[in-house]
Design an enzyme around this catalytic site. Sequence first.
Site, PDB file in Angstrom:
ATOM      1  N   ALA A  14       0.882  -1.229  -0.034  1.00 44.32           N
ATOM      2  CA  ALA A  14      -0.110   0.123  -0.121  1.00 44.32           C
ATOM      3  C   ALA A  14       0.849   1.215   0.052  1.00 44.32           C
ATOM      4  O   ALA A  14       0.402   2.604  -0.345  1.00 44.32           O
ATOM      5  CB  ALA A  14      -0.974   0.023   1.114  1.00 44.32           C
ATOM      6  N   ALA A  15       1.980   1.288   0.318  1.00 42.88           N
ATOM      7  CA  ALA A  15       2.954   2.370   0.100  1.00 42.88           C
ATOM      8  C   ALA A  15       3.373   2.736  -1.186  1.00 42.88           C
ATOM      9  O   ALA A  15       3.887   3.868  -1.701  1.00 42.88           O
ATOM     10  CB  ALA A  15       4.168   2.245   0.824  1.00 42.88           C
ATOM     11  N   HIS A 180       1.157 -12.895 -20.352  1.00 42.22           N
ATOM     12  CA  HIS A 180       0.747 -11.343 -20.437  1.00 42.22           C
ATOM     13  C   HIS A 180       1.864 -11.060 -21.621  1.00 42.22           C
ATOM     14  O   HIS A 180       2.683 -11.621 -21.994  1.00 42.22           O
ATOM     15  CB  HIS A 180       1.347 -10.839 -19.319  1.00 42.22           C
ATOM     16  CG  HIS A 180       1.156  -9.302 -19.180  1.00 42.22           C
ATOM     17  ND1 HIS A 180      -0.136  -8.786 -19.395  1.00 42.22           N
ATOM     18  CD2 HIS A 180       2.057  -8.438 -18.504  1.00 42.22           C
ATOM     19  CE1 HIS A 180       0.257  -7.549 -19.159  1.00 42.22           C
ATOM     20  NE2 HIS A 180       1.322  -7.276 -18.542  1.00 42.22           N
TER      21      HIS A 180
HETATM   22  N1  NAD Z   1      -0.377  -7.411 -13.106  1.00 44.02           N
HETATM   23  C1  NAD Z   1      -0.232  -6.340 -13.885  1.00 44.02           C
HETATM   24  O1  NAD Z   1      -1.164  -6.422 -14.867  1.00 44.02           O
HETATM   25  C2  NAD Z   1       0.594  -5.526 -13.486  1.00 44.02           C
HETATM   26  C3  NAD Z   1       0.447  -4.208 -13.930  1.00 44.02           C
HETATM   27  C4  NAD Z   1       1.207  -3.132 -13.379  1.00 44.02           C
HETATM   28  C5  NAD Z   1       2.626  -3.516 -12.629  1.00 44.02           C
HETATM   29  N2  NAD Z   1       2.154  -4.695 -12.058  1.00 44.02           N
HETATM   30  C6  NAD Z   1       3.367  -5.010 -11.034  1.00 44.02           C
HETATM   31  O2  NAD Z   1       2.843  -4.524  -9.655  1.00 44.02           O
HETATM   32  C7  NAD Z   1       3.917  -4.479  -8.569  1.00 44.02           C
HETATM   33  C8  NAD Z   1       3.755  -3.071  -7.836  1.00 44.02           C
HETATM   34  O3  NAD Z   1       3.911  -2.130  -8.895  1.00 44.02           O
HETATM   35  P1  NAD Z   1       4.042  -0.468  -8.166  1.00 44.02           P
HETATM   36  O4  NAD Z   1       4.068   0.496  -9.239  1.00 44.02           O
HETATM   37  O5  NAD Z   1       2.845  -0.300  -7.100  1.00 44.02           O
HETATM   38  O6  NAD Z   1       5.515  -0.867  -7.594  1.00 44.02           O
HETATM   39  P2  NAD Z   1       6.119   0.049  -6.500  1.00 44.02           P
HETATM   40  O7  NAD Z   1       7.585  -0.039  -6.235  1.00 44.02           O
HETATM   41  O8  NAD Z   1       5.673   1.704  -6.407  1.00 44.02           O
HETATM   42  O9  NAD Z   1       5.490  -0.337  -5.007  1.00 44.02           O
HETATM   43  C9  NAD Z   1       5.524  -1.685  -4.559  1.00 44.02           C
HETATM   44  C10 NAD Z   1       5.506  -1.717  -3.153  1.00 44.02           C
HETATM   45  O10 NAD Z   1       5.840  -3.119  -2.634  1.00 44.02           O
HETATM   46  C11 NAD Z   1       6.275  -2.895  -1.565  1.00 44.02           C
HETATM   47  N3  NAD Z   1       6.714  -4.262  -1.063  1.00 44.02           N
HETATM   48  C12 NAD Z   1       8.215  -4.779  -1.123  1.00 44.02           C
HETATM   49  N4  NAD Z   1       8.116  -5.867  -0.847  1.00 44.02           N
HETATM   50  C13 NAD Z   1       7.019  -6.351  -0.265  1.00 44.02           C
HETATM   51  C14 NAD Z   1       6.480  -7.463   0.593  1.00 44.02           C
HETATM   52  N5  NAD Z   1       7.223  -8.623   0.459  1.00 44.02           N
HETATM   53  N6  NAD Z   1       5.212  -7.279   1.070  1.00 44.02           N
HETATM   54  C15 NAD Z   1       4.512  -6.499   0.697  1.00 44.02           C
HETATM   55  N7  NAD Z   1       4.702  -5.312   0.046  1.00 44.02           N
HETATM   56  C16 NAD Z   1       6.103  -5.198  -0.460  1.00 44.02           C
HETATM   57  C17 NAD Z   1       7.324  -1.852  -1.679  1.00 44.02           C
HETATM   58  O11 NAD Z   1       7.820  -1.307  -0.261  1.00 44.02           O
HETATM   59  C18 NAD Z   1       6.413  -0.806  -2.265  1.00 44.02           C
HETATM   60  O12 NAD Z   1       5.850   0.081  -1.461  1.00 44.02           O
HETATM   61  C19 NAD Z   1       5.352  -4.568  -9.711  1.00 44.02           C
HETATM   62  O13 NAD Z   1       5.822  -5.987  -9.419  1.00 44.02           O
HETATM   63  C20 NAD Z   1       4.681  -4.400 -11.226  1.00 44.02           C
HETATM   64  O14 NAD Z   1       5.513  -5.031 -11.984  1.00 44.02           O
HETATM   65  C21 NAD Z   1       1.298  -5.636 -12.298  1.00 44.02           C
END
Ligand code: NAD
Length: 333
Positions: A14-15, A180
Site C-alpha cells: 500500500a505504500a 501477458h
Molecule cells: N499484473 C499487472 O497487470 C501489473 C501491471 C502493472 C504493474 N504490475 C506489478 O505490480 C507490482 C507493484 O508495482 P508498483 O508500481 O506499485 O511498484 P512500487 O515500487 O511503487 O510499489 C511496490 C510496493 O511493494 C512494497 N513491497 C516490497 N516487498 C513487499 C512485500 N514482501 N510485501 C508487501 N509489500 C512489499 C514496497 O515497499 C513498495 O511500497 C510490480 O511487480 C509491477 O510489476 C502488475
Amino acid sequence: MKFLTSEKLVICGAAGMIGSNMLQTAMMLRLTPNIVLYDPYIKGLEGTYEEMLHCGFDGFNLQYTDDISVAFRDADYIVSSGGAARKAGMTREDLLKGNAEIAAKLGRDIRNYAPDVKHVVVVFNPADITGLVTLLYSGLQPHQVSTLAALDSTRLRSELAKYFKLPLDKVKNTNTYGGHGEQMAVFSSSTTIDNLPLNKIIGTDVFPEEDWHALQQRVIQGGKNIIELRGRSSFQSPAYLSIKMMEAIMGGEAFPWPVGAYSNILGYQNIMMAMDTQLSKEGVKVHLPKGISNELEVLKRSYKHLCSLRDEVINMGIIPPINQWSELNPHIL
Ligand SMILES: NC(=O)c1ccc[n+]([C@@H]2O[C@H](COP(=O)([O-])OP(=O)(O)OC[C@H]3O[C@@H](n4cnc5c(N)ncnc54)[C@H](O)[C@@H]3O)[C@@H](O)[C@H]2O)c1
C-alpha cells in the site's frame, strides 16, 4: 452512504503506486469501511494513510501496519501489489526470483495468519507465476486466488477504438488469454467493431493484415509505452482493475475481463493463466475460452511459455516439482 460489505480488506504494497491507488479506488467505490494497509516500508505507508485522511472520505475505519500478522488477522479479502517492479539493469530472471520469493512468503503468511480469507488477488509481476506460488504456499483452494491479467484485453480494446476512430464502447469483447505481453493469445473471433465481427474486417482494405499485426505489437508494448510517456510503469489502470475484480468477488458489479486463475483443464494443467473466467462471491470459475483452431494453437503456445517460467521457479527451488504440490497444498490435485 452505504458500503458493499463491512468485511475486512487488506491491501499489501500500500505504500507503492499501485497499492495506494488501489486504496483510493476501494474508498471511492465504497467497497468496505474496514481497510488495513500493509507494506514493509512504514514511512511510505504512513504517507499513503495520511493522504487518504486528507481526502476527507467519511465512514472509514482505516488502519496501517508493517506487521503482517496484525494486517492479516481476520482478513476476508487480500489484494497484493507488494513486490518489485522491473528497473533498469534488472533481468527478467532477477524479477522472477525476487518476486516469486515474496509470493512464497505471502502464501505462508496467509496460511499462518489468514487461513479463513475468502479471496486473494495477486497483482505483482509476473502475476501468473506469483499467483501460482501464492496459491501453493497459502493452502487455499484454487477458486480463492486470482491474478490481474486484464490489461492486455483493455489495451486491445483501446488500440482498436483508436484505429477505427470509435468510442471505446463500440468495440466489444476484446479478450486476450494465456500469458501477458509477448505471449498473450488474442481471441479476435469474439470481437466486434461497431457490430461488425473483427475477423471479417482483418485482411480487408478497411483493416489490412499488416495494420492488425502492428496494432497487436502496440498492445504488447502498451506497458512500455506508458513508461516512455510517464517515466514510470503503469499504476492507475492496474489499481483500478484489481479493485474492480475485488468488487465482483465481494458480490458487486460483474468483472467483464479475463482474470488469471489456476487451471486444471485438460491440456492446460498446473498453471495459472488468463482464461475465460467469472468472478463472484464463490470465487473464480475457469473455462476454456471458446475460439477457432488457430486461436487455440496460440493459447497452447502461451501455456507452454508459462510452463517454462513455472519450471524455472521449480529449478530455483522456490516451489517443489509438480508431483509434490499436493503435499504443500492438499487442494491441488
Ligand atoms: N499484473 C499487472 O497487470 C501489473 C501491471 C502493472 C504493474 N504490475 C506489478 O505490480 C507490482 C507493484 O508495482 P508498483 O508500481 O506499485 O511498484 P512500487 O515500487 O511503487 O510499489 C511496490 C510496493 O511493494 C512494497 N513491497 C516490497 N516487498 C513487499 C512485500 N514482501 N510485501 C508487501 N509489500 C512489499 C514496497 O515497499 C513498495 O511500497 C510490480 O511487480 C509491477 O510489476 C502488475
